[in-house]
Design an enzyme around this catalytic site. Structure first.
Site, PDB file in Angstrom:
ATOM      1  N   ASP A  17       0.710  -1.088   0.133  1.00 42.32           N
ATOM      2  CA  ASP A  17      -0.021   0.022   0.124  1.00 42.32           C
ATOM      3  C   ASP A  17       1.020   1.176  -0.039  1.00 42.32           C
ATOM      4  OD1 ASP A  17      -2.342   1.362   0.040  1.00 42.32           O
ATOM      5  OD2 ASP A  17      -3.128   0.671   1.783  1.00 42.32           O
ATOM      6  N   CYS A 245      -3.389   6.204  -2.079  1.00 44.21           N
ATOM      7  CA  CYS A 245      -4.001   5.334  -3.066  1.00 44.21           C
ATOM      8  C   CYS A 245      -3.901   6.085  -4.336  1.00 44.21           C
ATOM      9  CB  CYS A 245      -5.661   4.919  -2.518  1.00 44.21           C
ATOM     10  SG  CYS A 245      -6.404   4.103  -3.706  1.00 44.21           S
TER      11      CYS A 245
HETATM   12  P1  HMG Z   1      -9.405  -3.531 -16.522  1.00 38.76           P
HETATM   13  O1  HMG Z   1      -8.477  -2.780 -17.628  1.00 38.76           O
HETATM   14  O2  HMG Z   1     -10.801  -3.320 -16.438  1.00 38.76           O
HETATM   15  O3  HMG Z   1      -9.408  -5.150 -17.033  1.00 38.76           O
HETATM   16  O4  HMG Z   1      -8.600  -3.568 -15.325  1.00 38.76           O
HETATM   17  P2  HMG Z   1      -9.098  -6.065 -18.097  1.00 38.76           P
HETATM   18  O5  HMG Z   1      -9.290  -7.312 -17.717  1.00 38.76           O
HETATM   19  O6  HMG Z   1      -9.824  -5.423 -19.264  1.00 38.76           O
HETATM   20  O7  HMG Z   1      -7.272  -5.974 -18.412  1.00 38.76           O
HETATM   21  C1  HMG Z   1      -6.683  -4.714 -19.032  1.00 38.76           C
HETATM   22  C2  HMG Z   1      -5.220  -5.376 -19.160  1.00 38.76           C
HETATM   23  O8  HMG Z   1      -4.813  -5.397 -17.976  1.00 38.76           O
HETATM   24  C3  HMG Z   1      -4.926  -6.581 -20.021  1.00 38.76           C
HETATM   25  O9  HMG Z   1      -3.648  -6.402 -20.498  1.00 38.76           O
HETATM   26  C4  HMG Z   1      -5.039  -7.611 -18.901  1.00 38.76           C
HETATM   27  O10 HMG Z   1      -4.083  -8.982 -19.290  1.00 38.76           O
HETATM   28  C5  HMG Z   1      -4.339  -6.943 -17.745  1.00 38.76           C
HETATM   29  P3  HMG Z   1      -3.747  -6.267 -22.109  1.00 38.76           P
HETATM   30  O11 HMG Z   1      -4.587  -7.051 -23.071  1.00 38.76           O
HETATM   31  O12 HMG Z   1      -4.435  -4.776 -22.356  1.00 38.76           O
HETATM   32  O13 HMG Z   1      -2.270  -6.001 -22.536  1.00 38.76           O
HETATM   33  N1  HMG Z   1      -4.432  -7.569 -16.622  1.00 38.76           N
HETATM   34  C6  HMG Z   1      -3.506  -7.957 -15.556  1.00 38.76           C
HETATM   35  N2  HMG Z   1      -2.413  -7.649 -15.800  1.00 38.76           N
HETATM   36  C7  HMG Z   1      -1.513  -8.365 -14.746  1.00 38.76           C
HETATM   37  N3  HMG Z   1      -2.067  -8.537 -13.466  1.00 38.76           N
HETATM   38  C8  HMG Z   1      -3.511  -8.660 -13.379  1.00 38.76           C
HETATM   39  C9  HMG Z   1      -4.164  -8.085 -14.528  1.00 38.76           C
HETATM   40  N4  HMG Z   1      -5.537  -8.052 -14.788  1.00 38.76           N
HETATM   41  C10 HMG Z   1      -5.681  -7.522 -15.831  1.00 38.76           C
HETATM   42  N5  HMG Z   1      -4.148  -9.135 -12.413  1.00 38.76           N
HETATM   43  C11 HMG Z   1      -7.960  -4.227 -13.002  1.00 38.76           C
HETATM   44  C12 HMG Z   1      -9.182  -4.388 -14.278  1.00 38.76           C
HETATM   45  C13 HMG Z   1      -8.570  -4.825 -11.595  1.00 38.76           C
HETATM   46  C14 HMG Z   1      -7.038  -5.204 -13.489  1.00 38.76           C
HETATM   47  C15 HMG Z   1      -7.492  -3.051 -12.899  1.00 38.76           C
HETATM   48  O14 HMG Z   1      -8.210  -1.930 -12.635  1.00 38.76           O
HETATM   49  C16 HMG Z   1      -6.106  -2.910 -11.626  1.00 38.76           C
HETATM   50  O15 HMG Z   1      -5.404  -3.602 -11.917  1.00 38.76           O
HETATM   51  N6  HMG Z   1      -6.364  -1.926 -11.078  1.00 38.76           N
HETATM   52  C17 HMG Z   1      -5.276  -1.613 -10.125  1.00 38.76           C
HETATM   53  C18 HMG Z   1      -6.265  -1.523  -8.656  1.00 38.76           C
HETATM   54  C19 HMG Z   1      -5.270  -1.336  -7.647  1.00 38.76           C
HETATM   55  O16 HMG Z   1      -4.086  -1.746  -7.500  1.00 38.76           O
HETATM   56  N7  HMG Z   1      -5.516  -0.190  -6.768  1.00 38.76           N
HETATM   57  C20 HMG Z   1      -4.690   0.102  -5.859  1.00 38.76           C
HETATM   58  C21 HMG Z   1      -4.787  -1.107  -4.631  1.00 38.76           C
HETATM   59  S1  HMG Z   1      -6.205  -0.885  -3.680  1.00 38.76           S
HETATM   60  C22 HMG Z   1      -5.912  -0.217  -2.387  1.00 38.76           C
HETATM   61  O17 HMG Z   1      -5.000   0.457  -2.226  1.00 38.76           O
HETATM   62  C23 HMG Z   1      -7.020  -0.135  -1.418  1.00 38.76           C
HETATM   63  C24 HMG Z   1      -6.521  -1.000   0.027  1.00 38.76           C
HETATM   64  O18 HMG Z   1      -5.366  -0.592   0.542  1.00 38.76           O
HETATM   65  C25 HMG Z   1      -7.807  -0.843   1.008  1.00 38.76           C
HETATM   66  C26 HMG Z   1      -7.964   0.623   1.164  1.00 38.76           C
HETATM   67  O19 HMG Z   1      -7.214   1.370   1.811  1.00 38.76           O
HETATM   68  O20 HMG Z   1      -9.034   1.183   0.746  1.00 38.76           O
HETATM   69  C27 HMG Z   1      -6.663  -2.347  -0.420  1.00 38.76           C
HETATM   70 MG    MG Z   2      -5.119   1.332   1.661  1.00 39.72          MG
END
Ligand code: HMG
Ligand code: MG
Length: 310
Positions: A17, A245
């Site tokens: 994070d 974030c």
């Molecule tokens: P999308 O664009 O809707 O998904 O993303 P998609 O299925 O159409 O995939 C798009 C591209 O990403 C494709 O590649 C996939 O293969 C690739 P392309 O064909 O364009 O070359 N892809 C991936 N690559 C590697 N690993 C994967 C993966 N999935 C798809 N797992 C998705 C949807 C969820 C993947 C995207 O929105 C994403 O990764 N978002 C990042 C979210 C994130 O990390 N946010 C920060 C963390 S959450 C947080 O911090 C909160 C927390 O701390 C609690 C709090 O404080 O609230 C937990």
């Molecule tokens: Mg967080």
């Protein structure tokens, strides 16, 4: 006087994070060293990286190198964040000895944040997690859930306890074993924390509910205390207060692990974590990033060290 838990589990989420939000590139070798320093300080639970899309969060693109490079001592558990099957498959493509002990799926309490963070609705996100949860549990990997924006949303504003409970139910229904109440933008205050915790505790036992508080408005330590009063005994925190974030503009880091530890030490609550070791880890990563820790306790103790050394 309410009785507080006698022991608390601290989960350091700094390597994930924290570092997911850094503008500068942080080498995998630094992340590996940070994890090693955290475990040397006595942390038993560390969220080490995420397997999300590198197009969305390039800072975590070295996830496989980090998992491969860290040496897990007995008793230490590693978790990784995964948004979908692709992420789980990638996390498990390494030899079994490198598998994480736990995966974290994350859903939002509001539709607006769900769309911005993971590009789908809350229901769609939970449906995406369903096979992830089943596949992870089949392999003996625990599944933790994080409910983002449980105390406020950067797009919607106020979030009700009913909205939080709706997502608690949804994740419980698909088999998520632990429920983290996350204050993504750090706007929560103690009564709201307790209200959200009460809703989570209607569906999960005390040991499977945790608090994840960002400290944007300086409320996180008060919120940890409020959660302790509700019996909560697991908290996420970030060494040196790293983080934020990428999808919550202006949100600062998690509450600093050192600050939470200082509170717990003062309350006589056991954690098994050494404050000196933790401050060493905070000084290390802050030195690499070229800034002071965002932790009152780390800065106070580092100043004290400097004055006794001179
Ligand atoms: P999308 O664009 O809707 O998904 O993303 P998609 O299925 O159409 O995939 C798009 C591209 O990403 C494709 O590649 C996939 O293969 C690739 P392309 O064909 O364009 O070359 N892809 C991936 N690559 C590697 N690993 C994967 C993966 N999935 C798809 N797992 C998705 C949807 C969820 C993947 C995207 O929105 C994403 O990764 N978002 C990042 C979210 C994130 O990390 N946010 C920060 C963390 S959450 C947080 O911090 C909160 C927390 O701390 C609690 C709090 O404080 O609230 C937990
Ligand atoms: Mg967080």
């Amino acid at each position: 006087m309410t009785s507080l838990p006698s022991r608390v589990i601290l989960v350091d989420v700094g390597p994930r994070d924290g570092l997911q939000n850094e503008k500068q590139t942080v080498d995998a070798a630094v992340k590996i060293e940070l994890v090693h320093r955290l475990q040397a300080a006595g942390l038993k639970e560390i969220e080490v990286t995420s397997f999300v899309s590198p197009k969305w969060v390039p800072q975590m693109a070295d996830n496989a190198a980090v998992l491969a490079g860290i040496t897990r001592p007995p008793g230490v558990r590693y978790s990784v964040l995964v948004p979908n099957m692709k992420g789980l498959d990638a996390a498990l493509s390494a030899p079994r000895s490198e598998w994480p002990d736990e995966v974290v799926v994350f859903a939002a309490a509001t539709e607006a944040f769900s769309q911005r963070n993971i590009n789908c609705s809350i229901t769609e996100s939970v449906e995406r997690f369903r096979p992830v949860v089943a596949a992870a549990r089949e392999r003996g990997i625990k599944v933790r859930g994080a409910i983002s924006c449980a105390l406020g949303c950067p797009y919607q504003g106020e979030v009700t306890a009913d909205e939080v409970e709706r997502v608690v139910r949804l994740i419980k229904e698909i088999g998520v074993e632990h429920c983290g109440i996350a204050d993504t933008i750090g706007v929560g205050t103690p009564k709201r924390v307790q209200a959200a915790m009460e809703r989570a505790l209607k569906h999960y036992p005390l040991a499977e509910v945790s608090g994840h508080f960002h400290d944007t408005y300086g409320q996180a330590i008060g919120n940890v205390y409020a959660a302790l009063e509700a019996g909560i005994a697991t908290f996420d925190a970030s060494v040196a207060g790293l983080g934020g974030c990428p999808y919550a503009k202006g949100a600062t880091g998690n509450v600093a692990t050192e600050d939470v530890l200082f509170l717990l030490n003062g309350l006589g609550i056991e954690t098994g974590v050494s404050i000196d070791g933790l401050v060493d880890a905070a000084a290390y990563i802050s030195g690499v990033l070229g800034r002071k820790p965002v932790s009152r306790v780390a800065n106070a103790l580092l100043a004290k060290r400097a004055s006794t050394a001179s």
